[in-house]
Design a protein around this motif. Structure first.
Motif: not given
Length: 124
Positions: A97, A51-52, A73, A29-32
């Motif tokens: 990612l 986007s994330w 996510n 969930s913190t990755y594009t």
């Protein structure tokens, strides 16, 4: 870190496919996330990015209006819904990612992790 892409196959022009890319070993969930593709004899090119949070998306002009990128996510998965497929969409599709908040980049060098690729073949 592992990215497992799936969902490719052979489809007739005008048909649809849905690609999936399941991630593990990181906080997804913190990755594009993005999808790229590489056709025979051509360089790998950007297809779509998200986007994330999923709030922002960006598409290559060649797929805009036909492809939709999304993510879940909770399932650590990014998707690429491909409609109205054309023979020129034939390629190996890769998910990728990149960490941290920020813009969706189209350059592959901006992405840290890559899936193994899944073949999409569109017949005329």
């Amino acid at each position: 870190v592992q990215l497992q892409a799936s969902g490719g196959g052979l489809v007739q022009a005008g048909g649809s496919l849905r690609l999936s890319c399941a991630a593990s070993g990181l906080t997804f969930s913190t990755y594009t996330a993005a999808w790229f593709r590489q056709a025979p004899g051509k360089e790998r090119e950007f297809v779509a990015g998200i986007s994330w949070s999923g709030a922002s998306t960006y598409y290559a002009d060649s797929v805009k209006g036909r492809f939709t990128i999304s993510r879940d996510n909770a399932k650590n998965t990014v998707y690429l819904q491909m409609n109205s497929l054309k023979p020129e969409d034939t390629a190996v599709y890769y998910c990728a990612l990149r960490g941290g908040a920020g813009d969706i980049y189209t350059r592959e060098g901006r992405y840290s992790y890559w899936g193994q690729g899944t073949q999409v073949t569109v017949s005329s």
